[in-house]
Design an enzyme around this catalytic site. Sequence first.
Site, short mmCIF file in Angstrom:
data_model
loop_
_atom_site.label_atom_id
_atom_site.label_comp_id
_atom_site.label_asym_id
_atom_site.label_seq_id
_atom_site.Cartn_x
_atom_site.Cartn_y
_atom_site.Cartn_z
N HIS A 84 0.76 -1.31 -0.02
CA HIS A 84 0.12 0.08 -0.01
C HIS A 84 0.91 1.31 -0.01
O HIS A 84 2.07 1.23 -0.22
CB HIS A 84 -0.99 -0.13 0.97
CG HIS A 84 -1.82 -1.26 1.18
ND1 HIS A 84 -2.65 -1.86 0.52
CD2 HIS A 84 -1.33 -2.34 2.36
CE1 HIS A 84 -3.09 -3.07 0.98
NE2 HIS A 84 -2.35 -3.66 1.97
N GLU A 121 -1.68 0.44 8.28
CA GLU A 121 -1.16 -0.64 7.51
C GLU A 121 0.06 0.01 6.94
O GLU A 121 1.26 -0.48 6.93
CB GLU A 121 -1.82 -1.57 6.96
CG GLU A 121 -1.09 -2.73 6.44
CD GLU A 121 -1.75 -3.68 5.34
OE1 GLU A 121 -2.98 -3.57 5.27
OE2 GLU A 121 -0.91 -4.32 4.66
N HIS A 176 3.07 -6.98 4.75
CA HIS A 176 1.80 -6.47 5.01
C HIS A 176 1.17 -6.67 6.39
O HIS A 176 2.14 -7.22 7.11
CB HIS A 176 0.64 -7.09 4.13
CG HIS A 176 0.86 -6.66 2.63
ND1 HIS A 176 -0.13 -5.68 1.94
CD2 HIS A 176 1.53 -6.83 1.84
CE1 HIS A 176 0.13 -5.56 0.81
NE2 HIS A 176 1.02 -6.43 0.37
N GLU A 254 2.20 -11.47 6.15
CA GLU A 254 1.11 -10.70 6.91
C GLU A 254 1.63 -10.79 8.12
O GLU A 254 1.36 -11.63 9.17
CB GLU A 254 -0.29 -11.56 6.53
CG GLU A 254 -1.07 -11.25 5.22
CD GLU A 254 -1.41 -9.98 4.73
OE1 GLU A 254 -1.33 -8.91 5.60
OE2 GLU A 254 -1.88 -9.83 3.66
ZN LIG Z 1 -2.02 -5.23 2.87
#
Ligand SMILES: [Zn+2]
Length: 291
Positions: A84, A121, A176, A254
């Site tokens: 992102h 995030e 992430h 993640e």
């Molecule tokens: Zn993400």
Amino acid sequence: MPASAPRRARALPLAALVLLLATACSAHGPVPDTDPTAAPPLPSPEDEGDAPAGGGDGQGVPADSGPLPEGPLSGRVVVIDPGHNGGNAEAASRIGEPVPAGPREKSCDTVGAETADGYAEHEFNWELALLVRERLEADGVTVVLTRDDNESVGPCIDERAEMGNEVEADAALSIHADGGPESGRGFHVIAPGEVPGFTDDIVAPSLDLAEDLRRAYLEGSGMPYADYLADEGLDERTDLGGLNMSDVPKVFLEAGNMRNPEDAALLSDAAWRERAADSIAHGLALYLMRG
Ligand SMILES: [Zn+2]
């Protein structure tokens, strides 16, 4: 978010830690228990697979200027992709544009998750990526980041993958943190599944990378395996453009579930992120030392 992360003194050279880790656990054995002194209790949560990201101009960001130190991993190239970007939320139409993502197109990128306290995030991903870069560079690795700040838009997921292809990276890692159910804890690593014509060439080495990273991250970060998805911290997906468009070994981490209070407390803690970065660098080094 700060464009520069605080430098920290290294207690042990990465290579030494890698050797310790490699010695402590046989290459493919079960994951050892987490050091209780280093991490919070471990339950297991996890994160969902992420979303493609990206949207912008994506020039790969060269590592810090100046010659890299000679190290055990000199000559190796790693792409770190902080998922992102801080400008995505204000650029809905741009990040919503369809881009190549494998057999099907997907959105250029997404906004990403955030904790209940508003820690985004994209900021977490950026801060952790800088810490990982610092550690890898100390051992001679050439590190390329897929974005050069945390205020821009994108780049799109396919561009992020292309950056690894262009430099023929030895390994690529997309960082992430999930936006899973509030009750679910933990991390998971996502490896590419078989997508004919796309991932055939990277499935096997990417699984090796995923396993090395999973073990090192569990041991070093104290974050437990995700308890709401994946299988002992490992998932395989065929729908992520960032993996499907990669021609070099690549996985997603993640790192925890931003919506879970316990995970969020860790993810939001700068000292914990230092430990997490240590473990991620160890995992990448283990993979690079395979050959
Ligand atoms: Zn993400």
